[in-house]
Enzyme design. Structure first.
Site, PDB file in Angstrom:
ATOM      1  N   HIS A 157      -2.817   8.663   1.328  1.00  0.00           N
ATOM      2  CA  HIS A 157      -3.361   9.841   1.998  1.00  0.00           C
ATOM      3  C   HIS A 157      -4.203   9.417   3.193  1.00  0.00           C
ATOM      4  CE1 HIS A 157      -7.333   9.947  -0.609  1.00  0.00           C
ATOM      5  NE2 HIS A 157      -7.139   8.788  -0.029  1.00  0.00           N
ATOM      6  N   HIS A 167      -4.020   4.545  -3.090  1.00  0.00           N
ATOM      7  CA  HIS A 167      -4.797   4.306  -4.307  1.00  0.00           C
ATOM      8  C   HIS A 167      -3.888   4.339  -5.535  1.00  0.00           C
ATOM      9  CE1 HIS A 167      -8.664   4.749  -2.302  1.00  0.00           C
ATOM     10  NE2 HIS A 167      -8.245   5.891  -1.766  1.00  0.00           N
ATOM     11  N   GLU A 223     -10.261   7.783  -8.487  1.00  0.00           N
ATOM     12  CA  GLU A 223      -9.656   7.341  -7.232  1.00  0.00           C
ATOM     13  C   GLU A 223      -9.646   5.817  -7.170  1.00  0.00           C
ATOM     14  OE1 GLU A 223     -10.356   9.163  -3.056  1.00  0.00           O
ATOM     15  OE2 GLU A 223     -11.713   7.446  -3.217  1.00  0.00           O
ATOM     16  N   ASP A 229       3.384  11.247  -7.089  1.00  0.00           N
ATOM     17  CA  ASP A 229       3.563   9.806  -7.268  1.00  0.00           C
ATOM     18  C   ASP A 229       4.471   9.215  -6.187  1.00  0.00           C
ATOM     19  OD1 ASP A 229       3.230   7.320  -8.552  1.00  0.00           O
ATOM     20  OD2 ASP A 229       5.114   7.585  -9.642  1.00  0.00           O
ATOM     21  N   HIS A 230       4.009   8.110  -5.581  1.00  0.00           N
ATOM     22  CA  HIS A 230       4.736   7.424  -4.518  1.00  0.00           C
ATOM     23  C   HIS A 230       5.043   8.361  -3.349  1.00  0.00           C
ATOM     24  CE1 HIS A 230       5.070   4.312  -7.541  1.00  0.00           C
ATOM     25  NE2 HIS A 230       5.473   3.471  -6.598  1.00  0.00           N
ATOM     26  N   CYS A 250     -11.027   5.441   6.087  1.00  0.00           N
ATOM     27  CA  CYS A 250     -10.157   6.361   5.350  1.00  0.00           C
ATOM     28  C   CYS A 250      -9.509   7.398   6.270  1.00  0.00           C
ATOM     29  CB  CYS A 250     -10.938   7.075   4.246  1.00  0.00           C
ATOM     30  SG  CYS A 250     -11.540   5.976   2.949  1.00  0.00           S
ATOM     31  N   HIS A 307      -3.864   5.423   3.820  1.00  0.00           N
ATOM     32  CA  HIS A 307      -4.114   4.297   2.919  1.00  0.00           C
ATOM     33  C   HIS A 307      -3.760   4.776   1.513  1.00  0.00           C
ATOM     34  CE1 HIS A 307      -7.749   6.723   2.671  1.00  0.00           C
ATOM     35  NE2 HIS A 307      -8.025   6.143   1.503  1.00  0.00           N
TER      36      HIS A 307
END
Length: 272
Positions: free
Chosen positions: A150, A177, A258, A215-216, A169, A175
């Protein structure tokens, strides 16, 4: 009032079965846990007590007093046992995590001197645990994992304001997580199944509504939920609640890691 906790470990085997049911019905409701030969866990139990500070000693209660009561109870009744076969209560009540933590609470409540029982958390494993306090409700938490990218950027702020607020960020490419999501539901254990929710159904709902969507993915570019909404973790827990609540009406809390250092909780709009 002060609160302190003590951690205890024990190992036990069990099976989720109703003998009056067919094999197919047991498998449909309990899945792999219906294996008649059983399976086992290394349980971790956190016992939190509360009490007033003794000004002379500087403590609420001697930890050894808690150990004497809690550890002796665990060793005598639970540790090293096949619960369905060896424990009178669990011969009649399925030893789900919800039923076990309820039994432990009822067994220990009022048994401690100089303090009172406040909270018990029982970990079946790193991804499933149950909580019990003085109310009739039991809480069950399931942990899930997803990886995503994100960029923290608000369309209501200037480029300069975004960079000043979010720093690295705000990187234009984003970037990522490894998120760990905790979904907590509440209720009274079903008197037949011992569960407050069908975990397989809960897993399916979370997979459909959250994991497959996020996800991904790059949240800013690949999801409808965050195309116009800044994907901060604060916004994420609210979005996740709103996606899950229509399908999980006994939803109690959303917790989101996070990173190991950054954790966020949301209890829904009615609890604000």
């Amino acid at each position: 009032m002060l609160y302190l906790s003590r951690k205890v470990h024990f190992s036990a085997a069990h099976s989720y079965r109703i003998e009056e049911w067919s094999e197919e019905q047991n498998r449909n409701v309990f899945g792999l846990c219906s294996n008649p030969n059983g399976h086992g866990h290394d349980y971790t139990m956190e016992v939190m007590v509360k009490g007033d500070l003794d000004e002379t000693s500087g403590i609420v209660v001697n930890i050894s007093e808690i150990d004497k009561v809690v550890k002796s109870f665990v060793q005598e009744e639970l540790d090293g046992k096949f619960l369905n076969k060896e424990h009178p209560y669990f011969k009649e009540n399925i030893p789900t995590t919800e039923n076990i933590v309820t039994y432990i609470w009822n067994a220990l409540d009022g048994k401690l001197d100089h303090c009172s029982l406040h909270h018990i958390r029982l970990y079946e494993n790193d991804f499933l645990y149950s909580d019990k306090e003085a109310s009739e409700l039991v809480y069950l938490t399931r942990k899930y994992h997803f990886s995503t990218a994100h960029r923290l950027h608000s369309q209501q702020l200037s480029e300069e304001e975004n960079f000043a607020l979010f720093g690295k960020c705000n990187n234009a490419y984003g970037h990522g997580h490894n998120y760990y999501l905790e979904v907590t539901v509440s209720g009274k254990p079903d008197p037949v199944t011992g569960m407050i929710i069908d975990i397989a159904e809960m897993d399916r709902i979370v997979d459909d509504e959250i994991i497959r969507k996020f996800d991904h993915k790059h949240l800013n570019f690949d999801t409808e939920e965050f195309k116009e909404l800044n994907p901060t973790s604060e916004n994420m827990v609210v979005v996740i609640w709103n996606l899950l609540f229509p399908n999980l009406p006994n939803l109690f809390k959303i917790g989101l890691y996070e990173t190991e250092k950054n954790y966020f909780e949301y209890y829904g709009p009615e609890k604000e």
